[in-house]
Design a protein around this motif. Structure first.
Motif, PDB file in Angstrom:
ATOM      1  N   UNK A  31     -10.765  16.258 -31.003  1.00  0.00           N
ATOM      2  CA  UNK A  31     -11.303  16.228 -29.634  1.00  0.00           C
ATOM      3  C   UNK A  31     -12.832  16.190 -29.562  1.00  0.00           C
ATOM      4  N   UNK A  32     -13.512  16.877 -30.465  1.00  0.00           N
ATOM      5  CA  UNK A  32     -14.975  16.860 -30.471  1.00  0.00           C
ATOM      6  C   UNK A  32     -15.498  15.454 -30.781  1.00  0.00           C
ATOM      7  N   UNK A  35     -15.249  13.287 -27.775  1.00  0.00           N
ATOM      8  CA  UNK A  35     -16.318  13.595 -26.825  1.00  0.00           C
ATOM      9  C   UNK A  35     -17.646  12.962 -27.257  1.00  0.00           C
ATOM     10  N   UNK A  36     -18.016  13.117 -28.517  1.00  0.00           N
ATOM     11  CA  UNK A  36     -19.281  12.575 -29.035  1.00  0.00           C
ATOM     12  C   UNK A  36     -19.306  11.050 -28.915  1.00  0.00           C
ATOM     13  N   UNK A  37     -18.240  10.409 -29.341  1.00  0.00           N
ATOM     14  CA  UNK A  37     -18.173   8.941 -29.292  1.00  0.00           C
ATOM     15  C   UNK A  37     -18.172   8.458 -27.846  1.00  0.00           C
ATOM     16  N   UNK A  38     -17.458   9.156 -26.996  1.00  0.00           N
ATOM     17  CA  UNK A  38     -17.380   8.791 -25.584  1.00  0.00           C
ATOM     18  C   UNK A  38     -18.758   8.851 -24.931  1.00  0.00           C
ATOM     19  N   UNK A  39     -19.483   9.922 -25.195  1.00  0.00           N
ATOM     20  CA  UNK A  39     -20.830  10.055 -24.617  1.00  0.00           C
ATOM     21  C   UNK A  39     -21.795   9.017 -25.174  1.00  0.00           C
ATOM     22  N   UNK A  40     -21.713   8.749 -26.468  1.00  0.00           N
ATOM     23  CA  UNK A  40     -22.640   7.805 -27.101  1.00  0.00           C
ATOM     24  C   UNK A  40     -22.374   6.354 -26.694  1.00  0.00           C
ATOM     25  N   UNK A  86     -22.107   8.025 -36.068  1.00  0.00           N
ATOM     26  CA  UNK A  86     -21.262   9.062 -35.457  1.00  0.00           C
ATOM     27  C   UNK A  86     -19.783   8.819 -35.759  1.00  0.00           C
ATOM     28  N   UNK A  87     -19.496   8.062 -36.800  1.00  0.00           N
ATOM     29  CA  UNK A  87     -18.105   7.738 -37.135  1.00  0.00           C
ATOM     30  C   UNK A  87     -17.318   9.018 -37.401  1.00  0.00           C
ATOM     31  N   UNK A  88     -16.010   8.970 -37.166  1.00  0.00           N
ATOM     32  CA  UNK A  88     -15.165  10.155 -37.357  1.00  0.00           C
ATOM     33  C   UNK A  88     -15.145  10.646 -38.811  1.00  0.00           C
TER      34      UNK A  88
END
Length: 124
Positions: A31-32, A35-40, A86-88
């Motif tokens: 989930x984190x 969130x990070x990818x969505x915002x970026x 920011x890759x998973x």
């Protein structure tokens, strides 16, 4: 005794096998990371929620992929990951993987990644 471990060759962002989901599952997201990818990226439809076949009421998330099998974050013009920084975690771990094989969880090293060819058993 304290040993420093040095990686021989970090990810070269070559977008070869690791970005195509034909032999293994798409990258798993937590989930984190979503969130990070969505915002970026400003994008919120880049993942799928999948029900576990082993546990009731348990879901996991995977990166979506295109009809050709490539990750949706692969820039097909440049053949590089558009979210490389920011890759998973799952992508960062590649070519190491932890699949279920014959009912048992196993650590494996995908040998078609150029990075895996630089490693040997004593390093792992």
């Amino acid at each position: 005794m304290n040993k420093n471990v040095e990686l021989i060759m970090p990810c070269q962002n070559c977008a070869k096998s690791c970005c195509k989901f034909d032999e293994y599952l798409p990258a798993i997201l937590n989930p984190n990371e979503i969130d990070v990818i969505s915002r970026a990226t400003g994008c919120s439809d880049f993942y799928e929620k999948i029900a576990s076949c082993w546990l009731d009421n348990f879901y996991y998330y995977t990166v979506k992929f295109r009809h050709d099998g490539y990750c949706i974050f692969l820039d097909k013009q440049k053949m590089i990951c558009s979210i490389h920084d920011i890759r998973p975690f799952d992508c960062r771990m590649f070519p190491l993987d932890f699949p279920e094989i014959n009912g048992k969880d196993k650590w494996i090293l995908w040998d078609y990644c150029s990075y895996s060819k630089q490693l040997n058993k004593t390093m792992l």
